[in-house]
Each structure stands twice: as structure tokens, then as C-alpha cells.
Design a protein around this motif. Structure first.
Motif, PDB file in Angstrom:
ATOM      1  N   ARG A 160      -2.969  -4.439  -2.725  1.00 25.18           N
ATOM      2  CA  ARG A 160      -1.622  -4.309  -3.275  1.00 25.18           C
ATOM      3  C   ARG A 160      -0.770  -3.603  -2.230  1.00 25.18           C
ATOM      4  O   ARG A 160      -1.129  -2.538  -1.739  1.00 25.18           O
ATOM      5  CB  ARG A 160      -1.682  -3.493  -4.558  1.00 25.18           C
ATOM      6  CG  ARG A 160      -0.383  -2.918  -5.081  1.00 25.18           C
ATOM      7  CD  ARG A 160       0.612  -3.909  -5.658  1.00 25.18           C
ATOM      8  NE  ARG A 160       0.121  -4.771  -6.686  1.00 25.18           N
ATOM      9  CZ  ARG A 160       0.276  -4.577  -7.992  1.00 25.18           C
ATOM     10  NH1 ARG A 160       0.901  -3.513  -8.425  1.00 25.18           N
ATOM     11  NH2 ARG A 160      -0.189  -5.450  -8.849  1.00 25.18           N
ATOM     12  N   VAL A 161       0.321  -4.221  -1.878  1.00 25.08           N
ATOM     13  CA  VAL A 161       1.297  -3.613  -0.977  1.00 25.08           C
ATOM     14  C   VAL A 161       2.495  -3.242  -1.831  1.00 25.08           C
ATOM     15  O   VAL A 161       3.017  -4.074  -2.574  1.00 25.08           O
ATOM     16  CB  VAL A 161       1.712  -4.568   0.162  1.00 25.08           C
ATOM     17  CG1 VAL A 161       2.795  -3.941   1.025  1.00 25.08           C
ATOM     18  CG2 VAL A 161       0.503  -4.945   1.010  1.00 25.08           C
ATOM     19  N   MET A 162       2.909  -1.998  -1.768  1.00 24.89           N
ATOM     20  CA  MET A 162       4.064  -1.535  -2.533  1.00 24.89           C
ATOM     21  C   MET A 162       5.161  -1.128  -1.559  1.00 24.89           C
ATOM     22  O   MET A 162       4.899  -0.466  -0.551  1.00 24.89           O
ATOM     23  CB  MET A 162       3.713  -0.319  -3.396  1.00 24.89           C
ATOM     24  CG  MET A 162       2.827  -0.625  -4.571  1.00 24.89           C
ATOM     25  SD  MET A 162       3.565  -1.743  -5.783  1.00 24.89           S
ATOM     26  CE  MET A 162       4.947  -0.801  -6.369  1.00 24.89           C
ATOM     27  N   LEU A 163       6.355  -1.526  -1.886  1.00 22.27           N
ATOM     28  CA  LEU A 163       7.531  -1.094  -1.141  1.00 22.27           C
ATOM     29  C   LEU A 163       8.445  -0.419  -2.156  1.00 22.27           C
ATOM     30  O   LEU A 163       8.877  -1.055  -3.121  1.00 22.27           O
ATOM     31  CB  LEU A 163       8.228  -2.270  -0.480  1.00 22.27           C
ATOM     32  CG  LEU A 163       9.423  -1.922   0.399  1.00 22.27           C
ATOM     33  CD1 LEU A 163       9.005  -1.018   1.557  1.00 22.27           C
ATOM     34  CD2 LEU A 163      10.072  -3.188   0.928  1.00 22.27           C
ATOM     35  N   ALA A 164       8.685   0.859  -1.964  1.00 21.46           N
ATOM     36  CA  ALA A 164       9.561   1.624  -2.854  1.00 21.46           C
ATOM     37  C   ALA A 164      10.805   2.021  -2.066  1.00 21.46           C
ATOM     38  O   ALA A 164      10.694   2.539  -0.953  1.00 21.46           O
ATOM     39  CB  ALA A 164       8.847   2.862  -3.370  1.00 21.46           C
TER      40      ALA A 164
END
Length: 103
Positions: free
Chosen positions: A9-13
Motif C-alpha cells: 500500500r502506497v499512501m500519499l497524504a
């Protein structure tokens, strides 16, 4: 041809920071960076600043799985870290969950 996805899972916040709180936000988040990087299932966690818009800060996160990322977020909520983070923001944060396509 079947598209295959990586389980990671790649998250960009994206966080819009109050200009007067930017330095305090960066201090708070960098002090907590080691905790994020040592969380179970974390592969990479970086804090990025948009050079064209210094009031926009991004977290780039790579997790072994969606479950590992959700467990991390639940832990941060339990600790009250998200409430603290919200005091620095000029607007709503934006979260994008991404998956890498395998070739």
C-alpha cells in the motif's frame, strides 16, 4: 493480458499548513518520523515539501499491506496524534491510497 498489482500500500497524504504554524508542524512531524518508520509493516515514510507551495506538505508512505497501514492509522488515532496534527492545518487533508502495477 491480466493486470497484476503489488500487495503493498502506497499512501500519499497532502496537508495544507497554516503559514504561521509551518515550522511548528515540521518540528512535530520530524520528531515523530522515527516512530512512523519503525511501525510494523512500514517500508518507507518520507516528509516532502512542495517547493512551489511551501504551505503544502506531503507524507509519502509505503506499507507491506493495506492492513499494516490501517493498523498504523488506528494506533495514531488512539494516541491522539491526528487531533494534534489537525491544529496545524489550514484545511482538510487529502489522503490517496495507491497500488503499484507489476510488470
Amino acid at each position: 493480458m491480466t493486470t497484476q498489482f503489488n500487495d503493498r500500500r502506497v499512501m500519499l497524504a497532502e496537508f495544507p499548513i497554516k503559514s504561521e504554524k509551518r515550522d511548528e508542524f515540521l518540528q512535530y512531524t520530524t520528531e515523530n518520523l522515527a516512530l512512523s518508520r519503525s511501525a510494523a509493516g512500514n517500508i518507507e515514510f518520507d516528509i516532502l515539501i512542495d517547493e512551489a507551495r511551501s504551505d503544502q506538505v506531503f507524507f509519502y508512505e509505503v506499507w507491506e499491506s493495506a492492513e499494516a497501514q490501517r493498523a498504523y492509522m488506528a494506533w495514531r488515532v488512539e494516541r491522539g496524534d491526528l487531533n494534534i496534527l489537525m491544529t496545524f492545518l489550514a484545511g482538510e487533508p487529502k489522503f490517496t491510497a495507491l497500488r503499484r502495477i507489476e510488470s
